[in-house]
Design a protein around this motif. Structure first.
Motif, PDB file in Angstrom:
ATOM      1  N   PRO A 279       0.825  -1.209   0.000  1.00 17.06           N
ATOM      2  CA  PRO A 279       0.000   0.000   0.000  1.00 17.06           C
ATOM      3  C   PRO A 279       0.859   1.259   0.000  1.00 17.06           C
ATOM      4  O   PRO A 279       0.498   2.267  -0.606  1.00 17.06           O
ATOM      5  N   ALA A 280       2.034   1.203   0.635  1.00 17.48           N
ATOM      6  CA  ALA A 280       2.902   2.396   0.694  1.00 17.48           C
ATOM      7  C   ALA A 280       3.337   2.803  -0.711  1.00 17.48           C
ATOM      8  O   ALA A 280       3.317   3.990  -1.061  1.00 17.48           O
ATOM      9  N   VAL A 283       0.315   4.289  -2.716  1.00 16.34           N
ATOM     10  CA  VAL A 283       0.000   5.644  -2.250  1.00 16.34           C
ATOM     11  C   VAL A 283       1.062   6.629  -2.767  1.00 16.34           C
ATOM     12  O   VAL A 283       0.737   7.711  -3.276  1.00 16.34           O
ATOM     13  N   ALA A 284       2.325   6.243  -2.672  1.00 18.33           N
ATOM     14  CA  ALA A 284       3.406   7.155  -3.108  1.00 18.33           C
ATOM     15  C   ALA A 284       3.326   7.431  -4.610  1.00 18.33           C
ATOM     16  O   ALA A 284       3.479   8.582  -5.054  1.00 18.33           O
ATOM     17  N   ARG A 285       3.060   6.397  -5.397  1.00 16.57           N
ATOM     18  CA  ARG A 285       2.977   6.591  -6.857  1.00 16.57           C
ATOM     19  C   ARG A 285       1.791   7.485  -7.219  1.00 16.57           C
ATOM     20  O   ARG A 285       1.868   8.318  -8.119  1.00 16.57           O
ATOM     21  N   VAL A 286       0.687   7.313  -6.498  1.00 20.48           N
ATOM     22  CA  VAL A 286      -0.511   8.112  -6.793  1.00 20.48           C
ATOM     23  C   VAL A 286      -0.279   9.568  -6.375  1.00 20.48           C
ATOM     24  O   VAL A 286      -0.597  10.504  -7.118  1.00 20.48           O
ATOM     25  N   GLU A 287       0.315   9.777  -5.220  1.00 22.94           N
ATOM     26  CA  GLU A 287       0.603  11.152  -4.779  1.00 22.94           C
ATOM     27  C   GLU A 287       1.534  11.837  -5.790  1.00 22.94           C
ATOM     28  O   GLU A 287       1.359  13.014  -6.128  1.00 22.94           O
ATOM     29  N   GLU A 288       2.492  11.084  -6.296  1.00 22.18           N
ATOM     30  CA  GLU A 288       3.447  11.623  -7.266  1.00 22.18           C
ATOM     31  C   GLU A 288       2.734  12.124  -8.534  1.00 22.18           C
ATOM     32  O   GLU A 288       3.132  13.125  -9.129  1.00 22.18           O
ATOM     33  N   ILE A 307      -7.092   3.648   0.292  1.00 23.05           N
ATOM     34  CA  ILE A 307      -6.018   2.719   0.683  1.00 23.05           C
ATOM     35  C   ILE A 307      -5.426   3.065   2.045  1.00 23.05           C
ATOM     36  O   ILE A 307      -5.306   2.212   2.924  1.00 23.05           O
ATOM     37  N   LEU A 308      -5.086   4.337   2.211  1.00 27.80           N
ATOM     38  CA  LEU A 308      -4.489   4.758   3.485  1.00 27.80           C
ATOM     39  C   LEU A 308      -5.564   4.847   4.573  1.00 27.80           C
ATOM     40  O   LEU A 308      -5.295   4.636   5.750  1.00 27.80           O
ATOM     41  N   GLY A 309      -6.793   5.156   4.169  1.00 26.01           N
ATOM     42  CA  GLY A 309      -7.904   5.275   5.108  1.00 26.01           C
ATOM     43  C   GLY A 309      -8.665   3.969   5.247  1.00 26.01           C
ATOM     44  O   GLY A 309      -8.403   3.158   6.128  1.00 26.01           O
ATOM     45  N   TRP A 310      -9.578   3.742   4.309  1.00 28.96           N
ATOM     46  CA  TRP A 310     -10.522   2.625   4.469  1.00 28.96           C
ATOM     47  C   TRP A 310      -9.846   1.262   4.657  1.00 28.96           C
ATOM     48  O   TRP A 310     -10.218   0.481   5.519  1.00 28.96           O
TER      49      TRP A 310
END
Ligand SMILES: Cc1cc2nc3c(=O)[nH]c(=O)nc-3n(C[C@H](O)[C@H](O)[C@H](O)COP(=O)(O)OP(=O)(O)OC[C@H]3O[C@@H](n4cnc5c(N)ncnc54)[C@H](O)[C@@H]3O)c2cc1C
Length: 509
Positions: A279-280, A283-288, A307-310
């Motif tokens: 998940p890390a 999340v990092a790729r999506v934030e990028e 992902i980070l929440g639910w």
């Protein structure tokens, strides 16, 4: 001294610390067992995809120089249960120590903890190196509070992991949550991304599974299975989503359409839940993508929240309330599932599409699971344990730690409101607003009573009526309860009769 290390079918993470070094004194084992195929009736694709990925993982480990003892489903030595097979393998390799990664399901956690206890100090459990929170992070965060709230947990996770934050610690874009921007129906354009996943022929494996007597349902797609075999394929799927799906994810997250089975959803849950992807990194790729200016913030925030929440939150709910959570039935619902759950042959167009594609693809997106199938099951009063077993069996990504709180809690309100602040229920108007299911349906979305009335409508009002004692004080339901109170008693009775008739003939709606 030889160490036996067990890898479960949802622990296919090649970056786990175990594999940092090759050690001739370690034997890894993966096993295809009836214990795992039979605890619920599974979709054929789910069994096939997990076994195929386990076999590929074993190949990958061997190629990297690790020792692997793989027990196939049709291996005559296979005792078809974890403890019996572990005894066999410990003897076979003269193992003096046993190690396993923390299981995600309570059932396996108990079983392996009991097994390890009887071995004493030579047995050890290690972390899976996968999740972004511990099993008890949510419980610790909400200790002493009356209510758990996902949004509170999610903001905590954003802060702890430094995701989508300004340098001063505030949320980028000035708000934590862009959900209000994410509720559009899909007009048909932009086009649904192509399904470019590689197809695999698993005919040989499928024949071995069926010859071993494993029961299943749904289309196996044995000669063209589209689920990723390994991390490389999962990463390619993530790339495809970032290129084609993410920028539209926010807008159409809650949309439904007869013309699309996945719309702009990522199809990443199988790869995440089997730990091919972390998940890390997702999340990092999506934030990028947002930082590069490629995807808009509402889409990126909406996706990261899932992902980070639910995903982490439901895991916290699961571990805080197991065992026993699976027995909850706060509303006392007890009707059996009609047979169309296994055929898709039902007259309501929305259900036919959502159930039909679940049987065909072992997949439905969130809003189909929640607001079509789950909504119907809750309004009709289906037994939540039976609904849970169906969801656990049918979806490619269904593992109990994530499926159970979503189904029994969020969707069926069987936990009395732990997961959801109000039941996720609606009449036909919501389904009509969010998509095109109602157009061309044999039922009239606007009618409440009569032979052509959409069953969702009377069932909705009857549900509120039947459960007024439990639900009418909920402030989030104040509006519909006021509407119900203002309703003419004769109309109210007609709705009750219509709903009772529907509930009597669920097989033929
Ligand atoms: C009744 C019901 C049952 C569900 N059962 C499962 C299940 O067995 N396994 C499962 O992984 N998800 C489950 N979900 C959550 C969600 O529907 C799926 O994760 C999602 O549809 C998977 O498709 P996707 O990868 O295309 O997701 P996307 O829509 O692209 O979302 C991205 C990712 O966010 C995560 N995610 C999104 N929503 C949730 C959620 N509510 N809980 C946990 N993670 C979430 C998933 O990892 C998903 O891959 C369920 C939801 C409901 C309402």
């Amino acid at each position: 001294m030889t160490v036996l290390r067990l890898i479960l079918g949802d622990q296919l993470n090649p970056h786990h610390r175990w594999f940092d070094q090759v050690d001739g004194a370690v034997v890894y084992t993966l096993m295809e067992v009836r214990q795992e195929t039979d605890y619920v009736l599974h979709h054929a694709q789910k069994i096939l995809a997990i076994f195929a990925a386990m076999r590929d993982f074993a190949r990958h480990l061997r190629a990297a120089g690790h020792r692997v003892d793989y027990l196939a489903i049709d291996d005559p030595a296979n005792r078809q249960a974890l403890p019996a097979n572990l005894d066999l393998l410990r003897d076979r390799h003269g193992a003096t120590a046993f190690e396993y990664q923390a299981p995600d399901e309570w059932r396996l956690d108990r079983q392996l903890a009991d097994y390890a206890r009887h071995l004493g100090p030579s047995a050890r459990m290690v972390d899976t190196d996968h999740f972004l929170s511990a099993r008890d992070t949510a419980a610790a965060l909400f200790q002493g509070r009356r209510r758990w709230l996902m949004e509170h947990f999610y903001r905590h996770m954003r802060r702890v992991h430094g995701v989508l934050l300004e340098p001063d610690g505030g949320p980028v874009g000035g708000q934590w949550n862009f959900d209000h921007d994410n509720r559009k129906p899909w007009p048909g354009l932009p086009a649904e991304p192509d399904d470019s996943r590689p197809r695999h022929d698993h005919g040989v494996l499928w024949r071995a599974i069926t010859a071993a007597g494993v029961g299943s349902f749904g289309d196996p797609m044995a000669d063209r299975l589209p689920w990723p075999l390994n991390r490389a394929e999962a990463l390619a799927q993530l790339d495809a989503f970032l290129a084609q799906g993410l920028r539209h994810f926010g807008d159409y997250q809650d949309a439904m359409s007869i013309r699309g089975w996945r719309l702009f959803h990522s199809l990443l849950s199988f790869a995440l839940n089997t730990k091919m992807l972390s998940p890390a990194e997702v999340v990092a790729r999506v934030e990028e993508e947002w930082r590069r200016g490629v995807a808009p913030l509402p889409a990126v925030e909406g996706f990261i929240r899932q992902i980070l929440g639910w995903r982490e939150y439901v895991r916290g709910v699961y571990w805080a309330h197991m065992p026993g959570y699976d027995d909850r039935n706060a509303l006392g619902h007890d009707l059996p599932l009609p047979s169309w759950f296994w055929t898709g042959q039902v007259g309501m167009r929305c259900l036919a599409h959502a159930v039909g594609q679940s049987l065909r693809h072992a997949y439905a997106h969130h809003i189909q699971r929640l607001m079509v199938i789950g909504n119907f099951a809750l309004l009709a009063g289906l037994d939540p344990a039976a609904v849970h077993r169906w969801y656990l069996g049918v979806y490619i990504d269904a593992f109990e730690w994530v499926e159970l709180p979503n189904t029994l809690g969020m969707s069926q309100f069987a936990d009395g409101g732990l997961m959801a602040t109000k039941p996720y229920v609606s009449g036909a108007a919501y389904i009509d607003r969010m998509g095109d299911y109602c157009r061309g349906c044999r039922y009239d979305r606007k009618a409440r009573v009569g032979p052509r009335a959409c069953p969702f409508n009377a069932l909705y009002w009857d549900f509120l009526d039947r459960h007024a004692a439990a639900l009418s004080a909920n402030p989030r339901l104040a509006l519909p309860y006021r509407q119900l109170a203002r309703m003419d008693p004769a109309d109210r009775k007609a709705l009750r009769d219509q709903a009772a008739d529907t509930r009597r003939r669920l097989e033929t709606i």
